[in-house]
Design a protein around this motif. Structure first.
Motif, PDB file in Angstrom:
ATOM      1  N   PHE A  91      13.151  20.564  -0.457  1.00  0.00           N
ATOM      2  CA  PHE A  91      12.360  20.116   0.806  1.00  0.00           C
ATOM      3  C   PHE A  91      13.149  21.135   1.850  1.00  0.00           C
ATOM      4  O   PHE A  91      14.453  21.452   1.846  1.00  0.00           O
ATOM      5  N   PRO A  92      12.304  21.869   2.652  1.00  0.00           N
ATOM      6  CA  PRO A  92      12.834  22.685   3.834  1.00  0.00           C
ATOM      7  C   PRO A  92      13.991  22.017   4.841  1.00  0.00           C
ATOM      8  O   PRO A  92      14.828  22.675   5.255  1.00  0.00           O
ATOM      9  N   ASP A  93      13.636  21.020   5.155  1.00  0.00           N
ATOM     10  CA  ASP A  93      14.455  19.974   6.056  1.00  0.00           C
ATOM     11  C   ASP A  93      14.329  18.434   5.984  1.00  0.00           C
ATOM     12  O   ASP A  93      13.265  18.195   4.944  1.00  0.00           O
ATOM     13  N   ARG A  94      14.969  17.664   6.619  1.00  0.00           N
ATOM     14  CA  ARG A  94      14.826  16.194   6.232  1.00  0.00           C
ATOM     15  C   ARG A  94      13.571  15.750   6.840  1.00  0.00           C
ATOM     16  O   ARG A  94      12.887  14.857   6.418  1.00  0.00           O
ATOM     17  N   ALA A  95      12.957  16.291   7.855  1.00  0.00           N
ATOM     18  CA  ALA A  95      11.604  16.057   8.533  1.00  0.00           C
ATOM     19  C   ALA A  95      10.569  16.192   7.384  1.00  0.00           C
ATOM     20  O   ALA A  95       9.663  15.408   7.276  1.00  0.00           O
ATOM     21  N   ALA A  96      10.751  17.338   6.635  1.00  0.00           N
ATOM     22  CA  ALA A  96       9.598  17.519   5.456  1.00  0.00           C
ATOM     23  C   ALA A  96       9.781  16.169   4.425  1.00  0.00           C
ATOM     24  O   ALA A  96       8.599  15.747   4.149  1.00  0.00           O
ATOM     25  N   VAL A 101       7.626  11.134   2.225  1.00  0.00           N
ATOM     26  CA  VAL A 101       7.672   9.672   2.059  1.00  0.00           C
ATOM     27  C   VAL A 101       6.893   8.953   2.967  1.00  0.00           C
ATOM     28  O   VAL A 101       6.390   7.784   2.248  1.00  0.00           O
ATOM     29  N   GLY A 102       6.732   9.280   4.092  1.00  0.00           N
ATOM     30  CA  GLY A 102       5.812   8.459   4.960  1.00  0.00           C
ATOM     31  C   GLY A 102       4.341   8.386   4.627  1.00  0.00           C
ATOM     32  O   GLY A 102       3.848   7.258   4.581  1.00  0.00           O
ATOM     33  N   ALA A 103       3.998   9.436   4.107  1.00  0.00           N
ATOM     34  CA  ALA A 103       2.628   9.512   3.817  1.00  0.00           C
ATOM     35  C   ALA A 103       2.170   8.542   2.462  1.00  0.00           C
ATOM     36  O   ALA A 103       1.480   8.049   2.298  1.00  0.00           O
ATOM     37  N   VAL A 104       3.449   8.761   1.563  1.00  0.00           N
ATOM     38  CA  VAL A 104       3.433   8.094   0.285  1.00  0.00           C
ATOM     39  C   VAL A 104       3.578   6.463   0.727  1.00  0.00           C
ATOM     40  O   VAL A 104       2.587   5.645   0.175  1.00  0.00           O
ATOM     41  N   LEU A 105       4.134   5.944   1.474  1.00  0.00           N
ATOM     42  CA  LEU A 105       4.256   4.704   1.892  1.00  0.00           C
ATOM     43  C   LEU A 105       2.967   4.260   2.637  1.00  0.00           C
ATOM     44  O   LEU A 105       2.676   3.257   2.423  1.00  0.00           O
ATOM     45  N   ALA A 106       2.378   5.097   3.479  1.00  0.00           N
ATOM     46  CA  ALA A 106       1.228   4.752   4.160  1.00  0.00           C
ATOM     47  C   ALA A 106       0.006   4.748   3.152  1.00  0.00           C
ATOM     48  O   ALA A 106      -0.855   3.758   3.052  1.00  0.00           O
ATOM     49  N   GLU A 107      -0.032   5.611   2.040  1.00  0.00           N
ATOM     50  CA  GLU A 107      -0.960   5.441   0.846  1.00  0.00           C
ATOM     51  C   GLU A 107      -1.109   4.072   0.160  1.00  0.00           C
ATOM     52  O   GLU A 107      -1.862   3.443  -0.185  1.00  0.00           O
ATOM     53  N   GLN A 108       0.307   3.890  -0.138  1.00  0.00           N
ATOM     54  CA  GLN A 108       0.621   2.435  -0.795  1.00  0.00           C
ATOM     55  C   GLN A 108       0.376   1.297  -0.220  1.00  0.00           C
ATOM     56  O   GLN A 108      -0.294   0.346  -0.570  1.00  0.00           O
ATOM     57  N   THR A 109       0.574   1.223   1.192  1.00  0.00           N
ATOM     58  CA  THR A 109       0.191   0.180   1.944  1.00  0.00           C
ATOM     59  C   THR A 109      -1.396  -0.018   1.960  1.00  0.00           C
ATOM     60  O   THR A 109      -1.881  -1.114   1.902  1.00  0.00           O
ATOM     61  N   ASP A 110      -2.057   0.928   2.054  1.00  0.00           N
ATOM     62  CA  ASP A 110      -3.748   0.885   2.149  1.00  0.00           C
ATOM     63  C   ASP A 110      -3.961   0.527   0.841  1.00  0.00           C
ATOM     64  O   ASP A 110      -4.931  -0.303   0.770  1.00  0.00           O
ATOM     65  N   GLU A 111      -3.386   1.001  -0.336  1.00  0.00           N
ATOM     66  CA  GLU A 111      -3.896   0.679  -1.599  1.00  0.00           C
ATOM     67  C   GLU A 111      -3.516  -1.072  -1.830  1.00  0.00           C
ATOM     68  O   GLU A 111      -4.362  -1.507  -2.432  1.00  0.00           O
ATOM     69  N   TRP A 112      -2.233  -1.364  -1.414  1.00  0.00           N
ATOM     70  CA  TRP A 112      -2.050  -2.710  -1.665  1.00  0.00           C
ATOM     71  C   TRP A 112      -3.085  -3.761  -0.794  1.00  0.00           C
ATOM     72  O   TRP A 112      -3.244  -4.790  -1.050  1.00  0.00           O
ATOM     73  N   THR A 113      -3.194  -3.324   0.408  1.00  0.00           N
ATOM     74  CA  THR A 113      -4.130  -3.827   1.377  1.00  0.00           C
ATOM     75  C   THR A 113      -5.522  -4.060   1.024  1.00  0.00           C
ATOM     76  O   THR A 113      -6.063  -5.362   0.939  1.00  0.00           O
ATOM     77  N   GLU A 114      -5.927  -3.225   0.493  1.00  0.00           N
ATOM     78  CA  GLU A 114      -7.427  -3.074   0.058  1.00  0.00           C
ATOM     79  C   GLU A 114      -7.618  -3.539  -1.199  1.00  0.00           C
ATOM     80  O   GLU A 114      -8.611  -4.289  -1.578  1.00  0.00           O
ATOM     81  N   ALA A 115      -6.943  -3.035  -2.354  1.00  0.00           N
ATOM     82  CA  ALA A 115      -7.200  -3.166  -3.575  1.00  0.00           C
ATOM     83  C   ALA A 115      -6.543  -4.119  -4.510  1.00  0.00           C
ATOM     84  O   ALA A 115      -7.014  -4.976  -5.142  1.00  0.00           O
ATOM     85  N   ARG A 116      -5.487  -3.893  -4.479  1.00  0.00           N
ATOM     86  CA  ARG A 116      -4.391  -4.647  -5.556  1.00  0.00           C
ATOM     87  C   ARG A 116      -3.556  -5.504  -4.369  1.00  0.00           C
ATOM     88  O   ARG A 116      -2.698  -4.889  -3.879  1.00  0.00           O
ATOM     89  N   ARG A 117      -3.861  -6.557  -4.525  1.00  0.00           N
ATOM     90  CA  ARG A 117      -2.946  -7.792  -4.075  1.00  0.00           C
ATOM     91  C   ARG A 117      -2.012  -8.133  -5.165  1.00  0.00           C
ATOM     92  O   ARG A 117      -2.294  -8.393  -6.220  1.00  0.00           O
ATOM     93  N   TYR A 118      -0.564  -8.267  -4.748  1.00  0.00           N
ATOM     94  CA  TYR A 118       0.344  -8.917  -5.856  1.00  0.00           C
ATOM     95  C   TYR A 118       0.012 -10.262  -6.079  1.00  0.00           C
ATOM     96  O   TYR A 118       0.325 -10.931  -7.000  1.00  0.00           O
TER      97      TYR A 118
END
Length: 148
Positions: A91-96, A101-118
């Motif tokens: 990665f070029p810097d910490r912000a990248a 990781v923020g995008a992955v977390l947001a995607e996983q949150t959407d997936e768990w909220t909409e499709a897969r409930r634990y």
């Protein structure tokens, strides 16, 4: 404790989670501590100090115990973050890294909220009702601030 004793101790600790009722879980925890006390007092003291944290799952209805002890969702999330970051490599810097990781977390949150409930909504409602009412045997009702 010596490395050779770790499998035996791990087996003893697992017996705590194999009990059918909350009362049996607490009794088994006490029995495990007593069994370890003579040979491994430090391990017994550690388990005794962690009693409430270790047995917190027993406050929930029996059908959600496995989900309460499991860290599978966390491991799955960590694996997905690792997979995505390995693709990028450097990665070029910490912000990248934070953006990815923020995008992955947001995607996983959407997936768990909409499709897969634990845990299903019906189970969550039952858990909430039981904990709010304070009808769990051997447990104090939750403070009012936690029930709102």
């Amino acid at each position: 404790m010596p490395k050779s004793a770790q499998p035996w101790v791990a087996t003893l600790v697992r017996t705590i989670f194999d009990q059918p009722t909350a009362e049996a879980v607490r009794a088994q925890h006490t029995w495990v501590i007593d069994a370890l006390e003579a040979k491994y007092p430090a391990a017994a003291e550690h388990l005794d100090a962690a009693r409430e944290d270790l047995l917190a799952f027993a406050a929930f209805p029996r059908e959600v115990w496995k989900q309460a002890w499991s860290n599978n969702p966390q491991e799955r999330l960590n694996k997905e973050i690792r997979r995505r970051t390995d693709v990028v490599g450097i990665f070029p810097d910490r912000a990248a890294i934070v953006r990815l990781v923020g995008a992955v977390l947001a995607e996983q949150t959407d997936e768990w909220t909409e499709a897969r409930r634990y845990m299903g909504l019906d189970v969550l409602a039952k858990v909430r009702l039981r904990l709010i009412c304070g009808d769990t045997p051997g447990q104090n009702p939750l403070p009012q601030t936690l029930t709102a």
